[in-house]
Design an enzyme around this catalytic site. Structure first.
Site, PDB file in Angstrom:
ATOM      1  N   LYS A 188      55.032  51.921  44.441  1.00  0.00           N
ATOM      2  CA  LYS A 188      53.999  51.324  43.592  1.00  0.00           C
ATOM      3  C   LYS A 188      54.577  50.740  42.305  1.00  0.00           C
ATOM      4  O   LYS A 188      53.961  49.904  41.663  1.00  0.00           O
ATOM      5  CB  LYS A 188      52.953  52.372  43.220  1.00  0.00           C
ATOM      6  CG  LYS A 188      52.316  53.044  44.438  1.00  0.00           C
ATOM      7  CD  LYS A 188      50.872  52.698  44.539  1.00  0.00           C
ATOM      8  CE  LYS A 188      50.202  53.512  45.637  1.00  0.00           C
ATOM      9  NZ  LYS A 188      48.814  53.112  45.843  1.00  0.00           N
ATOM     10  N   LYS A 208      20.570  44.535  56.629  1.00  0.00           N
ATOM     11  CA  LYS A 208      20.737  45.857  57.219  1.00  0.00           C
ATOM     12  C   LYS A 208      20.957  45.721  58.734  1.00  0.00           C
ATOM     13  O   LYS A 208      20.199  45.023  59.422  1.00  0.00           O
ATOM     14  CB  LYS A 208      19.479  46.696  56.955  1.00  0.00           C
ATOM     15  CG  LYS A 208      19.628  48.117  57.453  1.00  0.00           C
ATOM     16  CD  LYS A 208      18.380  48.931  57.218  1.00  0.00           C
ATOM     17  CE  LYS A 208      18.549  50.273  57.915  1.00  0.00           C
ATOM     18  NZ  LYS A 208      17.288  50.934  58.166  1.00  0.00           N
ATOM     19  N   LYS A 224      56.063  57.255  46.851  1.00  0.00           N
ATOM     20  CA  LYS A 224      54.933  56.449  46.356  1.00  0.00           C
ATOM     21  C   LYS A 224      55.240  55.884  44.973  1.00  0.00           C
ATOM     22  O   LYS A 224      54.916  54.736  44.678  1.00  0.00           O
ATOM     23  CB  LYS A 224      53.674  57.329  46.308  1.00  0.00           C
ATOM     24  CG  LYS A 224      52.421  56.567  45.986  1.00  0.00           C
ATOM     25  CD  LYS A 224      51.166  57.379  46.278  1.00  0.00           C
ATOM     26  CE  LYS A 224      50.962  57.538  47.776  1.00  0.00           C
ATOM     27  NZ  LYS A 224      49.818  58.381  48.114  1.00  0.00           N
ATOM     28  N   ASN A 250      34.434  58.319  49.764  1.00  0.00           N
ATOM     29  CA  ASN A 250      35.285  59.496  49.971  1.00  0.00           C
ATOM     30  C   ASN A 250      34.770  60.632  49.089  1.00  0.00           C
ATOM     31  O   ASN A 250      33.820  60.454  48.332  1.00  0.00           O
ATOM     32  CB  ASN A 250      36.756  59.160  49.686  1.00  0.00           C
ATOM     33  CG  ASN A 250      36.955  58.687  48.268  1.00  0.00           C
ATOM     34  OD1 ASN A 250      36.749  59.432  47.330  1.00  0.00           O
ATOM     35  ND2 ASN A 250      37.335  57.417  48.100  1.00  0.00           N
ATOM     36  N   PHE A 272      48.083  58.681  40.589  1.00  0.00           N
ATOM     37  CA  PHE A 272      47.847  59.992  41.201  1.00  0.00           C
ATOM     38  C   PHE A 272      48.193  59.876  42.681  1.00  0.00           C
ATOM     39  O   PHE A 272      48.106  58.787  43.255  1.00  0.00           O
ATOM     40  CB  PHE A 272      46.382  60.421  41.044  1.00  0.00           C
ATOM     41  CG  PHE A 272      46.115  61.119  39.740  1.00  0.00           C
ATOM     42  CD1 PHE A 272      46.178  60.424  38.536  1.00  0.00           C
ATOM     43  CD2 PHE A 272      45.799  62.468  39.706  1.00  0.00           C
ATOM     44  CE1 PHE A 272      45.940  61.068  37.329  1.00  0.00           C
ATOM     45  CE2 PHE A 272      45.556  63.118  38.506  1.00  0.00           C
ATOM     46  CZ  PHE A 272      45.629  62.421  37.320  1.00  0.00           C
ATOM     47  N   ASP A 297      41.307  52.466  50.659  1.00  0.00           N
ATOM     48  CA  ASP A 297      42.395  51.566  51.047  1.00  0.00           C
ATOM     49  C   ASP A 297      41.874  50.334  51.771  1.00  0.00           C
ATOM     50  O   ASP A 297      42.468  49.272  51.696  1.00  0.00           O
ATOM     51  CB  ASP A 297      43.384  52.324  51.939  1.00  0.00           C
ATOM     52  CG  ASP A 297      44.154  53.371  51.136  1.00  0.00           C
ATOM     53  OD1 ASP A 297      44.447  53.092  49.960  1.00  0.00           O
ATOM     54  OD2 ASP A 297      44.446  54.458  51.679  1.00  0.00           O
ATOM     55  N   ILE A 353      45.309  48.589  43.090  1.00  0.00           N
ATOM     56  CA  ILE A 353      45.143  48.357  41.651  1.00  0.00           C
ATOM     57  C   ILE A 353      46.354  48.886  40.894  1.00  0.00           C
ATOM     58  O   ILE A 353      46.909  48.212  40.019  1.00  0.00           O
ATOM     59  CB  ILE A 353      43.844  49.038  41.153  1.00  0.00           C
ATOM     60  CG1 ILE A 353      42.661  48.554  41.985  1.00  0.00           C
ATOM     61  CG2 ILE A 353      43.613  48.759  39.676  1.00  0.00           C
ATOM     62  CD1 ILE A 353      41.402  49.397  41.852  1.00  0.00           C
TER      63      ILE A 353
END
Ligand code: C5P
Length: 400
Positions: free
Chosen positions: A342, A286, A338, A208, A324, A276, A306
């Site tokens: 969490k 490969k 959230k 990302n 975060f 995720d 985590i």
């Protein structure tokens, strides 16, 4: 106050050297003793007489000075100080220090010492921005040299930009901070940062756009408050800060293992942008086109969360767990949900819609969500967000 502290002040050759005369006066007002070292280039800008008069001490300028060698020696000179300050730190002095050269008194002192070193760079903007100077800067940071400035602004050479030496008041504040035991002294704080890479096959991965900038700034701010920081980082595009314990990982599962291995901690801050999902059917070799025109189908498996795992630990849970939340809409509502889902204590929420320029940018606009509700912070540099958050963490641990 700096009573009883001895500062070895290396004055390099730059027009900003005149500001050092005021710095000497302010250091002495605060009770510090100043041992001045004037480079040959420095002596082109300020005279040994004015430096000696303000410092109230002899100016050292020779590597081979028989009297001094007999009495004290340059090694002793550097070791008897509590802090070495190089101001102005010219491009040349920085290069010499980064390379470990010992060809004059200033560079020899810097190589011969185990005393903490602070550099206050000052140079023309092009010299500052040159890749060679930036390389030297990265080396010096890695060697735990503390840096003050440079500031942005008009320069004596008529150009404008970064390279101006920090003002004497800012240098003095940094020197005083260097002698202050921070509020997080003796505390262990864990920080995750950066993206994760989830392999598709041995050469391809899913990632990302996280740069790791906010997590890195936070680790540095916590370190500056005296914390022992374990910095668990995925492959980020910004280098980790100096003076923290760096654990490099690739995947979410590696990151979880590294976090668990780093516990116990007084606080844990999860700033990483963890994938995720991982590819469940990652290939051992490969993947190749087979000529059929059919694209491979990737299957996904959910990664461990985590933050949730650590938040829900019974015994051994850090006293403060901070997550975060990068959102692109209804930030406060999503982040509040959230926090509950969490099980963490705080959520630092931000809007990462592309139009905000936050992801990968230098600024952040966050909302801090705790059991006290949502607190909206102004848009600030990521470094400043980090400093404020570190101060809040220190305050929370102080009252815990
Ligand atoms: O669920 P979401 O990814 O939006 O949550 C973001 C927060 O959870 C961040 O603090 C991130 O570091 C953490 N997280 C994590 N492990 C995951 C996913 C997210 O620690 N697998």
């Amino acid at each position: 106050m700096l009573t009883g502290k001895r500062i070895l002040l290396v004055i390099g050759g730059g027009i900003a050297a005149y500001k050092v005369l005021e710095l000497i006066r302010r250091l002495r007002d605060r009770g510090a003793a100043v041992t001045p070292v004037l480079t040959r280039a420095g002596a082109e800008f300020v005279t040994p007489l004015s430096v000696a008069a303000l410092a109230g001490e002899k100016v050292h300028d020779q590597l081979f000075d028989l009297t001094t060698e007999a009495e004290m020696g340059h090694i002793q000179l550097s070791r008897s100080a509590d802090l070495i300050v190089v101001a102005p730190a010219t491009a040349d002095l920085m290069a010499k220090a980064a390379q470990g050269r010992a060809e004059d008194l200033a560079s020899t002192l810097l190589l011969a010492t185990d005393t903490p070193v602070m550099m206050v760079p000052a140079m023309n903007v092009r010299m500052w921005q040159h890749p060679a100077t930036q390389r030297n800067l990265a080396v010096l940071r890695g060697d735990e040299v503390r840096l003050v400035g440079p500031d942005d602004g008009a320069m004596a050479c008529g150009e404008f930009g970064p390279g101006r030496m920090a003002e004497p008041a800012a240098i003095l504040a940094a020197i005083e901070a260097a002698f202050t035991a921070g509020p997080l002294a003796g505390r262990h704080v864990l920080v995750t940062s950066g993206p994760t890479h989830e392999p598709i096959d041995p050469v391809r991965y899913i990632a990302n756009r996280s740069s790791g900038a906010q997590g890195t700034a936070l680790a540095a701010a916590l370190r500056d408050l005296g914390a022992k920081v374990t910095f668990v980082t995925g492959p980020a595009s910004v280098p980790p800060p100096a003076g923290v314990d760096v654990v490099r990982v690739e995947t979410a599962r590696d990151m979880l293992a590294a976090v668990q291995a780093a516990l116990p901690a007084d606080a844990a801050v999860f700033a990483a942008a963890v994938a995720d999902w991982r590819v469940a059917n990652a290939a051992g070799q490969k993947m190749k086109k087979d000529g059929s025109g059919r694209a491979p189908a990737l299957e996904f498996a959910e990664n461990p969360d985590i933050l949730a795992t650590v938040s829900r630990m019974g015994a051994g849970r850090p006293g403060l767990v901070v997550g975060f939340a990068a959102e692109t809409e209804t930030v406060v509502a999503h982040a509040t949900a959230k926090r509950a889902r969490k099980g963490c204590d705080w959520i630092v929420a931000n809007d990462v819609s592309p139009e905000t320029g936050i992801m990968g940018g230098a600024e952040n606009a966050v909302v801090l969500i705790s059991d006290q509700g949502a607190e909206t912070w102004p848009r600030l540099a990521k470094d400043e967000v980090a400093r404020r958050l570190a101060a809040r963490i220190a305050a929370a641990l102080g009252t815990a």
